[in-house]
Each structure stands twice: as structure tokens, then as C-alpha cells.
Scaffold this motif. Structure first.
Motif, PDB file in Angstrom:
ATOM      1  N   VAL A   9      63.750  58.952  27.069  1.00  0.00           N
ATOM      2  CA  VAL A   9      62.912  60.004  26.502  1.00  0.00           C
ATOM      3  C   VAL A   9      61.998  60.526  27.602  1.00  0.00           C
ATOM      4  CG1 VAL A   9      61.176  60.585  24.768  1.00  0.00           C
ATOM      5  CG2 VAL A   9      62.993  58.934  24.217  1.00  0.00           C
ATOM      6  N   MET A  10      62.171  61.804  27.952  1.00  0.00           N
ATOM      7  CA  MET A  10      61.405  62.410  29.044  1.00  0.00           C
ATOM      8  C   MET A  10      60.105  63.044  28.560  1.00  0.00           C
ATOM      9  SD  MET A  10      63.408  61.491  31.359  1.00  0.00           S
ATOM     10  CE  MET A  10      62.582  62.232  32.764  1.00  0.00           C
ATOM     11  N   ALA A  11      60.047  63.445  27.291  1.00  0.00           N
ATOM     12  CA  ALA A  11      58.832  64.025  26.722  1.00  0.00           C
ATOM     13  C   ALA A  11      58.978  64.061  25.206  1.00  0.00           C
ATOM     14  CB  ALA A  11      58.570  65.435  27.263  1.00  0.00           C
ATOM     15  N   VAL A  12      57.835  64.065  24.529  1.00  0.00           N
ATOM     16  CA  VAL A  12      57.783  64.244  23.075  1.00  0.00           C
ATOM     17  C   VAL A  12      56.920  65.468  22.806  1.00  0.00           C
ATOM     18  CG1 VAL A  12      57.157  63.241  20.864  1.00  0.00           C
ATOM     19  CG2 VAL A  12      58.003  61.755  22.691  1.00  0.00           C
ATOM     20  N   ILE A  13      57.509  66.497  22.183  1.00  0.00           N
ATOM     21  CA  ILE A  13      56.792  67.740  21.898  1.00  0.00           C
ATOM     22  C   ILE A  13      56.444  67.781  20.412  1.00  0.00           C
ATOM     23  CG2 ILE A  13      56.940  70.262  21.824  1.00  0.00           C
ATOM     24  CD1 ILE A  13      58.885  70.126  24.173  1.00  0.00           C
ATOM     25  N   CYS A  14      55.163  67.968  20.110  1.00  0.00           N
ATOM     26  CA  CYS A  14      54.709  68.144  18.726  1.00  0.00           C
ATOM     27  C   CYS A  14      54.413  69.623  18.506  1.00  0.00           C
ATOM     28  CB  CYS A  14      53.452  67.328  18.466  1.00  0.00           C
ATOM     29  SG  CYS A  14      53.637  65.550  18.713  1.00  0.00           S
ATOM     30  N   THR A  15      55.102  70.241  17.550  1.00  0.00           N
ATOM     31  CA  THR A  15      54.871  71.666  17.316  1.00  0.00           C
ATOM     32  C   THR A  15      53.601  71.939  16.526  1.00  0.00           C
ATOM     33  OG1 THR A  15      56.257  71.694  15.330  1.00  0.00           O
ATOM     34  CG2 THR A  15      57.341  72.194  17.433  1.00  0.00           C
ATOM     35  N   ASP A  16      52.982  70.914  15.971  1.00  0.00           N
ATOM     36  CA  ASP A  16      51.634  71.038  15.416  1.00  0.00           C
ATOM     37  C   ASP A  16      51.034  69.644  15.336  1.00  0.00           C
ATOM     38  OD1 ASP A  16      51.870  69.856  12.631  1.00  0.00           O
ATOM     39  OD2 ASP A  16      53.261  71.504  12.342  1.00  0.00           O
ATOM     40  N   GLY A  17      49.768  69.566  14.934  1.00  0.00           N
ATOM     41  CA  GLY A  17      49.067  68.291  14.942  1.00  0.00           C
ATOM     42  C   GLY A  17      48.860  67.685  13.577  1.00  0.00           C
ATOM     43  N   ALA A  32      53.162  65.870  24.170  1.00  0.00           N
ATOM     44  CA  ALA A  32      52.673  67.235  24.381  1.00  0.00           C
ATOM     45  C   ALA A  32      52.231  67.861  23.067  1.00  0.00           C
ATOM     46  CB  ALA A  32      53.761  68.087  25.037  1.00  0.00           C
ATOM     47  N   LEU A  33      51.057  68.483  23.085  1.00  0.00           N
ATOM     48  CA  LEU A  33      50.474  69.138  21.912  1.00  0.00           C
ATOM     49  C   LEU A  33      49.629  70.300  22.399  1.00  0.00           C
ATOM     50  CD1 LEU A  33      49.884  68.770  18.721  1.00  0.00           C
ATOM     51  CD2 LEU A  33      47.762  67.674  19.484  1.00  0.00           C
ATOM     52  N   HIS A  34      49.523  71.346  21.586  1.00  0.00           N
ATOM     53  CA  HIS A  34      48.651  72.469  21.955  1.00  0.00           C
ATOM     54  C   HIS A  34      47.192  72.088  21.723  1.00  0.00           C
ATOM     55  CE1 HIS A  34      46.780  76.459  21.951  1.00  0.00           C
ATOM     56  NE2 HIS A  34      47.835  76.858  22.642  1.00  0.00           N
ATOM     57  N   ARG A  35      46.332  72.541  22.621  1.00  0.00           N
ATOM     58  CA  ARG A  35      44.911  72.189  22.550  1.00  0.00           C
ATOM     59  C   ARG A  35      44.257  72.677  21.257  1.00  0.00           C
ATOM     60  NH1 ARG A  35      41.672  70.397  26.622  1.00  0.00           N
ATOM     61  NH2 ARG A  35      43.240  70.955  28.185  1.00  0.00           N
ATOM     62  N   GLY A  36      44.821  73.713  20.651  1.00  0.00           N
ATOM     63  CA  GLY A  36      44.268  74.213  19.395  1.00  0.00           C
ATOM     64  C   GLY A  36      44.286  73.190  18.273  1.00  0.00           C
ATOM     65  N   ASP A  37      45.129  72.161  18.400  1.00  0.00           N
ATOM     66  CA  ASP A  37      45.204  71.117  17.375  1.00  0.00           C
ATOM     67  C   ASP A  37      44.557  69.810  17.841  1.00  0.00           C
ATOM     68  OD1 ASP A  37      46.362  72.764  15.568  1.00  0.00           O
ATOM     69  OD2 ASP A  37      48.348  71.863  15.624  1.00  0.00           O
ATOM     70  N   ARG A  38      43.677  69.923  18.835  1.00  0.00           N
ATOM     71  CA  ARG A  38      43.008  68.715  19.316  1.00  0.00           C
ATOM     72  C   ARG A  38      42.189  68.056  18.214  1.00  0.00           C
ATOM     73  NH1 ARG A  38      38.343  67.979  23.958  1.00  0.00           N
ATOM     74  NH2 ARG A  38      38.819  65.795  24.439  1.00  0.00           N
ATOM     75  N   LEU A  39      41.544  68.858  17.350  1.00  0.00           N
ATOM     76  CA  LEU A  39      40.739  68.281  16.272  1.00  0.00           C
ATOM     77  C   LEU A  39      41.620  67.488  15.307  1.00  0.00           C
ATOM     78  CD1 LEU A  39      37.983  67.949  14.961  1.00  0.00           C
ATOM     79  CD2 LEU A  39      38.387  70.100  13.736  1.00  0.00           C
ATOM     80  N   PRO A  47      46.592  63.621  24.152  1.00  0.00           N
ATOM     81  CA  PRO A  47      47.941  63.986  24.594  1.00  0.00           C
ATOM     82  C   PRO A  47      48.019  63.980  26.122  1.00  0.00           C
ATOM     83  CG  PRO A  47      47.171  65.496  22.894  1.00  0.00           C
ATOM     84  CD  PRO A  47      45.993  64.660  23.298  1.00  0.00           C
ATOM     85  N   ASP A  48      49.193  63.718  26.636  1.00  0.00           N
ATOM     86  CA  ASP A  48      49.393  63.722  28.088  1.00  0.00           C
ATOM     87  C   ASP A  48      49.532  65.136  28.631  1.00  0.00           C
ATOM     88  OD1 ASP A  48      49.871  60.687  28.530  1.00  0.00           O
ATOM     89  OD2 ASP A  48      51.232  61.213  26.884  1.00  0.00           O
ATOM     90  N   ILE A  49      50.039  66.045  27.796  1.00  0.00           N
ATOM     91  CA  ILE A  49      50.261  67.431  28.196  1.00  0.00           C
ATOM     92  C   ILE A  49      49.671  68.344  27.124  1.00  0.00           C
ATOM     93  CG2 ILE A  49      52.002  69.218  28.656  1.00  0.00           C
ATOM     94  CD1 ILE A  49      53.911  66.969  29.514  1.00  0.00           C
ATOM     95  N   TRP A  50      48.840  69.285  27.547  1.00  0.00           N
ATOM     96  CA  TRP A  50      48.364  70.322  26.635  1.00  0.00           C
ATOM     97  C   TRP A  50      49.314  71.510  26.747  1.00  0.00           C
ATOM     98  CZ3 TRP A  50      45.320  68.688  23.099  1.00  0.00           C
ATOM     99  CH2 TRP A  50      44.326  67.743  23.357  1.00  0.00           C
ATOM    100  N   LEU A  51      50.004  71.809  25.665  1.00  0.00           N
ATOM    101  CA  LEU A  51      50.958  72.912  25.665  1.00  0.00           C
ATOM    102  C   LEU A  51      50.241  74.247  25.825  1.00  0.00           C
ATOM    103  CD1 LEU A  51      53.219  71.760  22.693  1.00  0.00           C
ATOM    104  CD2 LEU A  51      53.765  71.631  25.126  1.00  0.00           C
ATOM    105  N   GLU A  52      50.887  75.167  26.534  1.00  0.00           N
ATOM    106  CA  GLU A  52      50.350  76.511  26.705  1.00  0.00           C
ATOM    107  C   GLU A  52      51.442  77.534  26.440  1.00  0.00           C
ATOM    108  OE1 GLU A  52      48.600  77.000  30.511  1.00  0.00           O
ATOM    109  OE2 GLU A  52      47.054  75.476  30.209  1.00  0.00           O
ATOM    110  N   ASP A  53      51.033  78.689  25.926  1.00  0.00           N
ATOM    111  CA  ASP A  53      51.977  79.772  25.698  1.00  0.00           C
ATOM    112  C   ASP A  53      52.674  80.134  27.011  1.00  0.00           C
ATOM    113  OD1 ASP A  53      52.812  81.872  23.631  1.00  0.00           O
ATOM    114  OD2 ASP A  53      52.267  83.123  25.334  1.00  0.00           O
ATOM    115  N   GLY A  54      53.998  80.139  26.990  1.00  0.00           N
ATOM    116  CA  GLY A  54      54.759  80.444  28.186  1.00  0.00           C
ATOM    117  C   GLY A  54      55.116  79.232  29.023  1.00  0.00           C
TER     118      GLY A  54
END
Length: 239
Positions: A60-68, A94-101, A128-135
Motif C-alpha cells: 500500500v503506497m498511500a491511502v486517500i480519504c475523499t472526505d473526513g 491523505a485528506l484535504h485540510r478542509g476536513d481537519r476538524l 494526516p501525512d498528506i494534505w490533499l490539494e486541488d490539482g
């Protein structure tokens, strides 16, 4: 240039999700993208053993969460660890910073239930280890996975596009025939509809849509339905 060797495996799991003190039974689609050696896991939920069984011996190279939301976080540590005891060898989450809360709320609840203070503190400080960003782009098995920020279902909701594989992983932003939701509850439906419209408009109509719940669809089918969903927001069904 490498050939595209990636394939998509799907795992369907079911479990309970609590949202604003209401409990819902939710079926979740987890997607495993990769080849015979390496994979990226998108949205593991409810049952880490089922996901890891489908991963098999692959790394497993990464785990992407599409929301929190909690069902997207409940198995991330187990899947990221994939049997490795040494945290240095765990896959990045990996998670987007918008769902940090949402992340902090979930792991904070786990910390309050933890009797060992050292373990509790580790849960409280977990990020999260990676904060997802648009693009942003991930690469696996000769294919690229591009992140698109689609706020509405949650502030940090994202979708993942792979042009090489001809798919859009839409998470709970978009389900077949409707905006994505948990139990028919919408956090910010107007914003979600705007995100869906902006997402679908430039994409090929025959692009497959693999949602976080339910059956797959296509961009063309959902784009044709999109304008009719405005009535949901007008009727006040979004919270």
C-alpha cells in the motif's frame, strides 16, 4: 513512458455511521488502484480486514480519504499499516485540510476512550501525512490520480480523476442519480451542487463514475440530471 498497468479492484463494506446523533447504516465502496506489486487505496471503510484481503501481498503506497466522515477514518490506520508494526513503514494517509476538524473530532473521541494516556496523546496529536490539494497528483502503476476539491458534502470533500483509466472516483460528493449523502442528509447542498456542476462540465461524457456508495454511472448520465437537483436545495432538504 511506462505503460498503464493499473487495474481497479472494488470492495463493498457495510457499517454504521453517526451523524448529528443520528445513526445510519451505510454501504461503502472502497477502490484499490494499482498493479500486482503496488496499490493506492481510496476510501477504506468499516472493515479493514476485507480491504487488506483484497490488497493481498501488494504494498500500500498511500491511502486517500475523499472526505473526513467517521466511516472513512475508522480503518485508515489499519489499512495504512497493512500488517507492518513499524510506523516508519506505514503508507501515508491523505485528506484535504478542509476536513481537519472532522479528523480531529474523530481521533479526539478515540483518545477520550483510551485508558493509556500515552496512547491517548498519540491519538490527539495524530495528523494526516498528506494534505490533499486541488490539482494534486498521485502516480501508481503508470497512471495518474488527480485530486479535485469538491466542497459541499463536507468542507474538504474531494474527487479523484484518472484519465488513463477513464474513471472518476466521486466519493460521497456524487452518487448515481443524486448528490451524495449519508442517510439523505446534506451538509451544504448548494455548495455541493455547484461543485458537482463544475466537476462534470469539462469531463468526457463517457467517463465512468465510481461513487462512494452504490452502483457506477457515467459523467454524461449525471450531467443530464444535475439541473433537476436544484429543487432539492430549493425545497430546503439541504441542512
Amino acid at each position: 513512458m511506462r505503460n498503464v498497468d493499473a487495474r481497479i479492484d472494488q470492495v463493498v463494506t457495510t457499517g454504521k455511521v453517526t451523524l448529528d446523533d443520528e445513526e445510519y447504516e451505510v454501504e461503502n465502496n472502497t477502490y484499490i488502484v494499482g498493479d500486482d506489486d503496488e496499490v493506492i487505496v481510496i476510501d477504506p471503510a468499516h472493515d479493514a480486514d476485507a480491504v487488506l484481503k483484497a490488497v493481498g501481498e501488494r504494498e500500500v503506497m498511500a491511502v486517500i480519504c475523499t472526505d473526513g466522515n467517521e466511516h472513512k477514518l475508522s480503518t485508515v490506520l489499519e489499512v495504512a499499516a497493512a500488517g507492518e508494526e513499524d510506523e516508519e513503514n506505514w503508507a501515508p494517509i491523505a485528506l484535504h485540510r478542509g476536513d481537519r476538524l472532522l479528523w480531529r473530532d474523530y481521533f479526539g473521541r478515540l483518545a477520550r476512550d483510551e485508558e493509556d494516556e500515552e496512547d491517548a496523546e498519540a491519538l490527539r496529536s495524530l495528523e494526516p501525512d498528506i494534505w490533499l490539494e486541488d490539482g494534486g497528483v498521485f502516480e501508481i502503476a503508470g497512471t495518474q490520480l488527480e485530486i479535485v476539491h469538491t466542497p459541499g458534502h463536507t468542507p474538504g470533500s474531494v474527487c479523484v480523476i484518472s484519465e488513463q483509466l477513464g474513471v472518476l472516483f466521486s466519493g460521497d460528493t456524487l452518487h448515481r442519480g443524486r448528490p451524495g449523502s449519508i442517510g439523505g442528509v446534506y451538509e451544504d447542498l448548494r455548495k455541493q451542487l455547484n461543485s458537482i456542476g463544475a466537476l462534470l462540465t469539462p469531463l468526457p461524457k463517457d467517463l465512468r463514475v465510481l461513487p462512494g456508495q452504490g452502483d457506477e454511472t457515467t459523467v454524461g448520465d449525471e450531467d443530464a440530471r444535475w439541473e433537476t437537483w436544484g429543487a432539492l436545495a430549493a425545497d430546503g432538504e439541504g441542512r
